[in-house]
Design an enzyme around this catalytic site. Structure first.
Site, PDB file in Angstrom:
ATOM      1  N   CYS A  92       0.866  -1.195   0.000  1.00 53.67           N
ATOM      2  CA  CYS A  92       0.000   0.000   0.000  1.00 53.67           C
ATOM      3  C   CYS A  92       0.896   1.237   0.000  1.00 53.67           C
ATOM      4  O   CYS A  92       1.889   1.275   0.733  1.00 53.67           O
ATOM      5  CB  CYS A  92      -0.853   0.039   1.253  1.00 53.67           C
ATOM      6  SG  CYS A  92      -2.057  -1.275   1.327  1.00 53.67           S
ATOM      7  N   GLN A  93       0.528   2.236  -0.802  1.00 52.53           N
ATOM      8  CA  GLN A  93       1.328   3.467  -0.821  1.00 52.53           C
ATOM      9  C   GLN A  93       1.163   4.246   0.475  1.00 52.53           C
ATOM     10  O   GLN A  93       2.098   4.831   0.969  1.00 52.53           O
ATOM     11  CB  GLN A  93       0.925   4.326  -2.013  1.00 52.53           C
ATOM     12  CG  GLN A  93       1.583   3.843  -3.285  1.00 52.53           C
ATOM     13  CD  GLN A  93       1.699   4.955  -4.297  1.00 52.53           C
ATOM     14  OE1 GLN A  93       1.060   5.991  -4.171  1.00 52.53           O
ATOM     15  NE2 GLN A  93       2.506   4.743  -5.310  1.00 52.53           N
TER      16      GLN A  93
END
Lengths: 395, 134
Positions: free
Chosen positions: B49-50
């Site tokens: 996940c960013q």
């Protein structure tokens, strides 16, 4: 010339009503650039430097004219100082491998560098020294000099304008300082070259890199300037067709620079489009471009004063090309998503400067970056969308 | 699980304007329960996940329950939807549930392709946990 009508030169804006404030990532392309590339593919598509036929000669001539245009744009002494690359990143990697690896132990960089000016030095296993920045993010020149004193004859690689905070380093002064301690200097002009004229002779840079796509040109093409005096010290980077004088099973004799570094079929249409983009900029002139951008920055800066809970990282009044900020209590990613849904294209995140973000104790920022097609109306729309987003996101 | 999916589908379809859909997701994010600070650790952090997303599972009787948190309120809202769909089901029920059923939520209209990877990572974490518990 009316700067406010320049938007009409860009077909992108005829096809949609988006507010594009992400030119720091890549700029939109004027019709003239698309036409020149299309013309190559339509009328004289042939390989360069190897054909006996007229089409090949025409393509070679246009490609070499493009090199001449880049050379003039940078005020290089000769066009042989210009190597076409895939962009600024490849340019830095080329210099790292072909020159720095063999001749230097230490590399000095600023504290605002893009990853592309950090990783290449790690790959070739050099000792990396980072110049401190002051509270306002401007470079600490005293610290720079102390590093030069501690590591004389090192390689210095500096971004001219930060892609994240719009800070422009006093690059000429820094090169002069580096010279005093026997250093060679590379300038990363990927962000700065679209905002002000570059004169490599006046700067006395040893290497300088550009990316065409930030200069209203195509993606996948850029240029590396290599000062003539250093050509003999640079070794081959990658081998292939077009880069050689003679190949036997025992050895290869390379062509001189720039051809030594242009192995394989090059991005011919890209080089032609790149030259068109530079001509387009030259026709408008940096005086007009700078005046327009300074007006946009002043206008943005004034509007930012009224944004509640704004976190700035530097003096945005003197920014070049881009402004970064955060809003207290709101994640930059959430703002990016909501602005996008309102038709406003900006960039959020770490902007490929993770070590700088870490120094500031943040994970990212909201960055707006300007192109010559932007107008005050774009800025108004941005702030309208920003206010709406903040209202939705705040507790 | 289908029942919860349909509830969120109806809720999301109620809004014609994409900004209203986001307002709804943001609202869920703001209302979603907070995770304990001690649970926001590297072990519970979802890779891929960013933005930072944490995922904690616990078992009550034979059912699994999921709590999630993200530093971005939009992702927090989306993670909350996933947690609601998969919570209060046995590991076997989760394992046998076809994740393709989630497509009727049309979340790809809302999530960018990059963020979609993060969403897939969250889903993977739920299925991996269920597998471990079987």
């Amino acid at each position: 010339m009316n700067i406010n009508t320049l938007k009409n030169d860009f077909p992108f804006f005829k096809n949609n009503k988006l507010v594009y404030l992400d030119s720091g990532a890549t700029a939109q392309k004027p019709q003239i650039v698309l036409d020149s590339m299309n013309e190559f593919h339509k009328s004289y598509c042939a390989n360069i430097h190897r054909s006996a036929h007229g089409l090949g000669n025409k393509a070679t001539q246009e490609y070499e004219n493009a090199r001449q245009t880049v050379s003039k744009f940078l005020n290089a002494k000769t066009k042989d100082e210009i190597v076409f690359t895939s962009g600024a990143t490849q340019g830095i990697n080329l210099v790292a491998y072909a020159y720095v690896k063999e001749h230097f132990k230490h590399v000095i960089i600023s504290g605002l560098e893009h990853h592309s000016n950090i990783i290449p030095w790690q790959i070739i296993d050099k000792s990396l020294h980072v110049i401190d920045f002051k509270k306002d993010l401007h470079v600490d020149l005293e610290h720079f000099e102390s590093l030069l004193k501690s590591y004389p004859n090192s390689f210095v690689s500096l971004v001219e304008t930060s892609n994240t905070f719009g800070i422009t380093h006093p690059i000429k002064e820094m090169i002069q300082l580096a010279r005093k301690y026997g250093s060679k200097v590379l300038v990363d002009a990927a962000q700065s070259s679209v905002h002000s004229a570059i004169d490599v002779q006046d700067l006395d840079a040893d290497f300088l890199v550009l990316s065409a796509h930030k200069l209203y040109g195509p993606t996948g093409i850029g240029a590396l300037y290599i000062k003539k005096d250093l050509h003999e010290k640079c070794k081959a980077f990658q081998g292939g067709g077009g880069a050689i004088k003679e190949v036997t099973y025992e050895k290869t004799v390379y062509m001189p620079i720039p051809y030594m570094y242009e192995a394989g079929t090059q991005h011919i249409a890209g080089a032609i489009g790149f030259a068109s983009a530079l001509e387009y900029i030259r026709n408008i002139g940096f005086n007009l471009i700078q005046k327009h951008e300074q007006e946009l920055i002043a206008y943005t800066n004034e509007k930012l004063l009224h944004v509640k809970n704004l976190i700035r990282y530097t003096d945005t009044k003197n920014a070049t090309g881009n402004i970064s900020f955060n809003i207290k209590g709101i994640h930059h990613y959430d703002l990016g998503v909501l602005l996008d849904k309102q038709g406003v294209q900006i960039r959020v995140g770490h902007h490929c400067v993770q070590p700088t973000m870490k120094s500031l104790g943040i994970k990212g920022t909201v960055r707006i970056s300007f192109g010559l097609y932007n107008t005050k109306e774009d800025i108004d729309k941005f702030f309208y969308a920003l206010e709406r987003s903040i209202k939705m996101l705040e507790d | 699980m289908n029942e919860t999916i349909n509830k969120y589908k109806e809720d999301l379809e109620f809004f014609d304007d994409v900004m209203d859909k986001y307002e709804y997701i943001i609202d869920l994010g703001k209302k979603s329960p907070l995770l304990d600070e001690k649970d926001k650790n590297e072990t519970n952090k979802i890779k891929g996940c960013q933005s930072s997303v944490w995922f904690v599972a616990h078992k009550e009787k034979d059912k699994l329950f999921f709590d999630t948190y993200s530093d971005t309120v939009i992702v927090r809202g989306l993670a909350f939807i996933l947690a609601q769909i998969y919570s209060n089901h046995s590991p076997k029920e989760i394992q046998s549930f076809n994740r393709e059923e989630l497509k009727i939520l049309n979340l790809d209209e809302i999530i960018s392709p990059v963020r979609l990877n993060g969403f897939t990572s969250m889903l993977n974490a739920i299925y991996a946990h269920a597998k471990k518990e079987i």
